[in-house]
Motif scaffolding. Structure first.
Motif, PDB file in Angstrom:
ATOM      1  N   TRP A  95       1.089  -1.686  -0.042  1.00 21.28           N
ATOM      2  CA  TRP A  95      -0.114   0.137   0.149  1.00 21.28           C
ATOM      3  C   TRP A  95       0.701   1.088  -0.168  1.00 21.28           C
ATOM      4  O   TRP A  95       0.349   2.639   0.173  1.00 21.28           O
ATOM      5  CB  TRP A  95      -1.056  -0.186   1.182  1.00 21.28           C
ATOM      6  CG  TRP A  95      -1.508  -1.566   1.496  1.00 21.28           C
ATOM      7  CD1 TRP A  95      -1.438  -2.677   2.312  1.00 21.28           C
ATOM      8  CD2 TRP A  95      -3.151  -1.375   0.109  1.00 21.28           C
ATOM      9  NE1 TRP A  95      -2.670  -3.117   1.805  1.00 21.28           N
ATOM     10  CE2 TRP A  95      -3.497  -2.284   0.488  1.00 21.28           C
ATOM     11  CE3 TRP A  95      -3.751  -0.960  -0.786  1.00 21.28           C
ATOM     12  CZ2 TRP A  95      -4.523  -2.883  -0.031  1.00 21.28           C
ATOM     13  CZ3 TRP A  95      -4.488  -1.316  -1.291  1.00 21.28           C
ATOM     14  CH2 TRP A  95      -5.084  -2.411  -1.285  1.00 21.28           C
ATOM     15  N   PRO A 143      -1.878   0.070   5.013  1.00 20.40           N
ATOM     16  CA  PRO A 143      -2.744   0.521   4.274  1.00 20.40           C
ATOM     17  C   PRO A 143      -3.313   2.159   4.814  1.00 20.40           C
ATOM     18  O   PRO A 143      -4.463   2.946   4.657  1.00 20.40           O
ATOM     19  CB  PRO A 143      -4.037   0.067   3.501  1.00 20.40           C
ATOM     20  CG  PRO A 143      -4.166  -0.827   5.018  1.00 20.40           C
ATOM     21  CD  PRO A 143      -2.923  -0.420   5.223  1.00 20.40           C
ATOM     22  N   TRP A 153      -0.904  -6.937   4.866  1.00 21.04           N
ATOM     23  CA  TRP A 153      -0.632  -6.628   3.780  1.00 21.04           C
ATOM     24  C   TRP A 153       1.321  -6.462   3.874  1.00 21.04           C
ATOM     25  O   TRP A 153       1.435  -7.426   4.676  1.00 21.04           O
ATOM     26  CB  TRP A 153      -1.097  -4.716   4.188  1.00 21.04           C
ATOM     27  CG  TRP A 153      -0.198  -4.529   5.358  1.00 21.04           C
ATOM     28  CD1 TRP A 153       1.313  -3.988   5.830  1.00 21.04           C
ATOM     29  CD2 TRP A 153      -0.898  -4.023   6.779  1.00 21.04           C
ATOM     30  NE1 TRP A 153       0.591  -3.741   7.576  1.00 21.04           N
ATOM     31  CE2 TRP A 153      -0.028  -3.319   7.393  1.00 21.04           C
ATOM     32  CE3 TRP A 153      -2.028  -3.605   6.993  1.00 21.04           C
ATOM     33  CZ2 TRP A 153      -0.643  -2.727   8.363  1.00 21.04           C
ATOM     34  CZ3 TRP A 153      -2.925  -3.253   8.262  1.00 21.04           C
ATOM     35  CH2 TRP A 153      -1.932  -2.724   8.393  1.00 21.04           C
ATOM     36  N   GLY A 182      -3.926   4.119  -0.006  1.00 22.53           N
ATOM     37  CA  GLY A 182      -5.156   3.457   0.599  1.00 22.53           C
ATOM     38  C   GLY A 182      -5.404   3.575   1.869  1.00 22.53           C
ATOM     39  O   GLY A 182      -6.407   3.186   2.438  1.00 22.53           O
TER      40      GLY A 182
END
Length: 289
Positions: free
Chosen positions: A151, A157, A177, A165
C-alpha cells in the motif's frame, strides 16, 4: 451467446505509446484516456475470462471494466489510466486480481453499485487519489478482500497520503499487508498446473529472446525457500526477482528487463538462476531492443 476473452502477454495501449519503438511516427505523448477500456459484461463466462501477464497502459476510466461478471486477472500491470485501473460494477461483478500492479492511475481499483473486489498480493503505487475505494459492502459477499497487498508504506494502508490506501472504506479487509515493496516482477502461480515434482524443475524462459518481459517458470516439490536472480554473463548481480518461502507446486516470475533500482538494462545476454534449498539451476536470457 455467452463468451469471454483469454489473453496472455498482450499489451493494450495507446497508439501514441512508443515504448518498444515508434508505431505511428507521431510526436504526441501518450496520455490516460487515449483509448476506452477492456470490458467484461454480464455475458462474459467466468471460465473463459482471464488475462494473464498483460499490460494495460493509458486507458480511459476504467482500464478494466467488470459489469456483473467474474474475470480473473493474473500478473498484470495496469498503469497510467485516466481513472480507475479496475472497476467492479454492479451486483454479480466479482473480479479477482492476483499478483497485479496498479500504478499511476487515478484510482487503483474501485467497486461501485454493489460490485465486489478480491485482491490478492497486488501492488498499489502512485495512484493519484486512492489505491482502493468502494461505495458499499460487496453485494451479498460482505467485506471486500485486499490481502497481502502493498500500500505504499510498510505500516500498511492508513495515513500515508493519496494512493496509499488511506481513508478508503470500512468495507475492505486489508489485513495482512506486505511490509516490503513488491511492485514489479511479482511471482505468480502457473494457471492450471497442479503437479508437484520430485525435484526442482525450471522451464526455459519464455519468450526468449524477449522485449519487454519474459517469464521464468519453475516448480518445487514442497514448501521451501526460493530465490530467483538475474546476472550479467560476467557474474554481476542485476535483479532479485524472488526471495521467500513458496508452497510446493508450480510458480513463475516475470522479469521486465530492469535492475534492482528500477532502471532498464541494456540489450544483451543475461543469466537467470533459480535456487531452492540446496538445488539451483541456471539459464540464459537474451534481451533485445
Amino acid at each position: 451467446e455467452p463468451g469471454g476473452l483469454m489473453a496472455d502477454g498482450v499489451i493494450f495501449t495507446s497508439v501514441y505509446d512508443d515504448e518498444g519503438g515508434d508505431t505511428n511516427g507521431s510526436p504526441t505523448a501518450p496520455a490516460g484516456g487515449n483509448w476506452a477500456h477492456l470490458g467484461f459484461n454480464a455475458m462474459a463466462r467466468a471460465d473463459s475470462s482471464r488475462i494473464t501477464g498483460c499490460e494495460l497502459r493509458y486507458a480511459g476510466s476504467p482500464a478494466v471494466l467488470v459489469d456483473e461478471s467474474r474475470p480473473y486477472l493474473d500478473s498484470c500491470l495496469i498503469r497510467n489510466s485516466s481513472g480507475a485501473g479496475l472497476r467492479s460494477n454492479g451486483i454479480g461483478a466479482q473480479p479477482t486480481a492476483k499478483f497485479c500492479t496498479f500504478q499511476d492511475n487515478g484510482i487503483g481499483a474501485e467497486a461501485v453499485n454493489g460490485g465486489y473486489l478480491n485482491l490478492i498480493r497486488c501492488c498499489f503505487s502512485g495512484n493519484s487519489s486512492f489505491a482502493v475505494t468502494v461505495d458499499a459492502p460487496g453485494g451479498d459477499h460482505g467485506t471486500h478482500l485486499a490481502r497481502n497487498c502493498w500500500w505504499g508504506d510498510p505500516s500498511g494502508p492508513s495515513g500515508f497520503g493519496p494512493g496509499s490506501g488511506d481513508a478508503v472504506s470500512d468495507f475492505v479487509d486489508f489485513t495482512p499487508w506486505y511490509t516490503s515493496e513488491a511492485c514489479l516482477d511479482l511471482p505468480s502461480s502457473t494457471p492450471g498446473d497442479g503437479d508437484v515434482p520430485a525435484l526442482l524443475t525450471v522451464a526455459p524462459a519464455y519468450p526468449n529472446p524477449f522485449n519487454p518481459a519474459t517469464t521464468i517458470a519453475f516448480a518445487v516439490p514442497g514448501e521451501t525457500m526460493v530465490g530467483v536472480d538475474i546476472f550479467t554473463v560476467d557474474g554481476r548481480h542485476v535483479r532479485e526477482l524472488l526471495r521467500g518461502v513458496v508452497p510446493g507446486g508450480a510458480h513463475s516470475v516475470v522479469w521486465r528487463g530492469e535492475d534492482d533500482g528500477g532502471r532498464t538494462v541494456a540489450a544483451g545476454l543475461y543469466l537467470y538462476r533459480v535456487s531452492a534449498g540446496q538445488e539451483s539451476q541456471i539459464g540464459k536470457l537474451m534481451l533485445v531492443k
